[in-house]
Design an enzyme around this catalytic site. Structure first.
Site, short mmCIF file in Angstrom:
data_model
loop_
_atom_site.label_atom_id
_atom_site.label_comp_id
_atom_site.label_asym_id
_atom_site.label_seq_id
_atom_site.Cartn_x
_atom_site.Cartn_y
_atom_site.Cartn_z
N LYS A 1 30.35 7.69 26.22
CA LYS A 1 29.76 6.56 25.49
C LYS A 1 28.64 7.03 24.56
O LYS A 1 28.49 6.52 23.45
CB LYS A 1 29.22 5.52 26.47
CG LYS A 1 30.27 4.88 27.35
CD LYS A 1 31.39 4.20 26.58
CE LYS A 1 30.95 2.92 25.89
NZ LYS A 1 32.10 2.19 25.29
N LEU B 1 43.91 4.18 20.64
CA LEU B 1 42.70 4.90 20.25
C LEU B 1 42.96 6.37 19.96
O LEU B 1 42.20 7.01 19.23
CB LEU B 1 41.65 4.79 21.35
CG LEU B 1 41.02 3.41 21.57
CD1 LEU B 1 40.07 3.45 22.77
CD2 LEU B 1 40.28 2.94 20.34
N PRO C 1 25.70 -3.03 26.68
CA PRO C 1 25.58 -3.79 27.94
C PRO C 1 25.33 -2.88 29.14
O PRO C 1 25.74 -1.71 29.16
CB PRO C 1 26.94 -4.48 28.07
CG PRO C 1 27.68 -4.19 26.80
CD PRO C 1 27.07 -2.97 26.22
N ALA D 1 37.41 -1.92 22.64
CA ALA D 1 38.26 -1.04 23.45
C ALA D 1 37.59 0.31 23.69
O ALA D 1 37.03 0.92 22.78
CB ALA D 1 39.60 -0.82 22.74
N TYR E 1 31.80 9.63 31.90
CA TYR E 1 31.83 8.33 31.22
C TYR E 1 30.55 8.13 30.40
O TYR E 1 30.60 7.69 29.25
CB TYR E 1 31.98 7.19 32.23
CG TYR E 1 31.84 5.83 31.59
CD1 TYR E 1 32.85 5.33 30.78
CD2 TYR E 1 30.69 5.07 31.76
CE1 TYR E 1 32.72 4.09 30.15
CE2 TYR E 1 30.56 3.83 31.14
CZ TYR E 1 31.57 3.34 30.35
OH TYR E 1 31.43 2.13 29.73
N SER F 1 32.99 -3.06 37.54
CA SER F 1 31.94 -3.91 38.11
C SER F 1 32.53 -5.00 38.99
O SER F 1 32.00 -5.31 40.06
CB SER F 1 31.11 -4.55 36.99
OG SER F 1 30.48 -3.56 36.19
#
Length: 343
Positions: free
Chosen positions: A162, A65, A187, A85, A158, A202
């Site tokens: 996003k 990335l 999600p 990813a 984080y 999670s």
């Protein structure tokens, strides 16, 4: 059903692996990216254990990335791209750019490669982290019209990464995307069957509960969705004409407290859940622990905040029907036992 050539970024990851499994089951030709081609054998073995034998219908490309190399070759000849990813660290970095830069720049690299390869559509796996944070307590469920406020209270690196990565994707399509179409799936916390020992955050939560590493649960809430349903929604969003230019929240039901997750395990797994915590810890104790524990410090701003999300759009537009919260949580636990990953 028509078959296509599809690129899946991050094929060694939790969601990427399940997306590949479902694409192969539908008969597609699949390409996937890994940072190092030495991981090909590992990924193939993971898929084999999950019941898939991809043979020559799965090929691997080295791409990172944070680098331009490899993306054009990976996307060449692909009809669709599933961009899964994204960096997701076990702890928040001291410098938020360690997350923001690869998330945003990586997404743009994938989109440019897809556009230049004349792919029809890219489905980006974003997150509820880009939808429902920075607004404090809220009574009504979040929808696809909502956005996280990157500068809002309790927004961690984080969540910010996003949000900024998804914003950058939509801006790219509007300004220089050409004929390329974009769909985004957002999600909540992703649970469900682990494929190997490379566990998502999670799943680590469930593993920690089962191993008795949590004396009690903090008063935190998390939406849940099964990874198999996330993959199903990604595939529906890939080809359905109605999905073009849309966002879709992937959530099974109402948000769960960590205590409710623990009770699902205890109520259904019998002796296997003997170490799962029974009590919910008072906020005052978490605040005290935060003085010297970085994980507790991260939790403090979100104590008691229950953010719910609506899955109505995915259900009505794409006919998506997710498993229940209980099914997702229990499938996680059972996969950990099956893989012998619970100490």
């Amino acid at each position: 059903m028509a078959t296509h050539t599809i690129l899946v970024t991050g094929g060694s990851g939790f969601v990427g692996g399940h997306v590949i499994l479902q694409l192969l089951a539908q008969g597609h030709q699949v390409r996937t990216t890994v940072r190092n081609l030495s991981r090909e054998a590992e990924v193939r073995e993971t898929l084999r254990r999950a019941g898939a034998d991809p043979g020559d219908r799965l090929s691997f490309f080295a791409a990172d990335l944070e680098k331009d190399d490899g993306w054009a070759q990976a996307a060449q000849g692909c009809d669709y791209v599933q961009h899964v990813a994204s960096p997701f660290p076990p702890a928040q970095p001291k410098d938020e750019d360690e997350l923001i830069r690869p998330a945003r720049e990586g997404t743009l690299r994938v989109l440019r490669a897809a556009r230049d390869a004349r792919a029809k559509r890219v489905v980006v796996t974003s997150s509820f982290a880009a939808v429902g944070y920075g607004h404090g307590q809220r009574a009504t469920p979040y929808t696809e019209l909502d956005w996280t406020d990157p500068e809002g209270p309790a927004v961690q690196p984080y969540m910010k990464s996003k949000t900024l990565a998804e914003r950058a994707a939509w801006d790219f399509i509007a300004r220089e995307g050409g004929d390329l179409e974009l769909v985004v799936v957002n999600p909540v916390g992703i649970f469900g069957p682990a494929l190997n020992e490379d566990l998502s955050t999670s799943i680590w939560l469930i593993k920690s509960m089962l191993e008795g590493k949590m004396p009690g649960t903090p008063r935190l809430y998390l939406g849940a969705v099964d990874v198999r349903d996330v993959a199903d929604l990604q595939l529906r969003a890939m080809t359905d004409p109605r999905a073009k230019g849309e966002r879709f929240l992937a959530v099974a039901g109402d948000s769960l407290s960590f205590h409710e997750m623990a009770m699902i395990l205890r109520d259904n797994l019998g002796a296997a859940a003997a170490k799962v915590p029974k009590r919910q810890l008072p906020d005052l104790l978490i605040r005290a622990l935060a003085l010297f524990n970085p994980l507790a410090r991260e939790a403090v701003p979100r104590l008691g905040i229950k953010a719910s999300a609506s899955n109505e759009k995915a259900r009505t537009v794409l006919g998506w029907t997710p498993r229940s919260n209980d099914e997702a949580i229990l499938a996680t636990a059972r996969s950990l036992f099956d893989l012998k990953l619970v100490a």
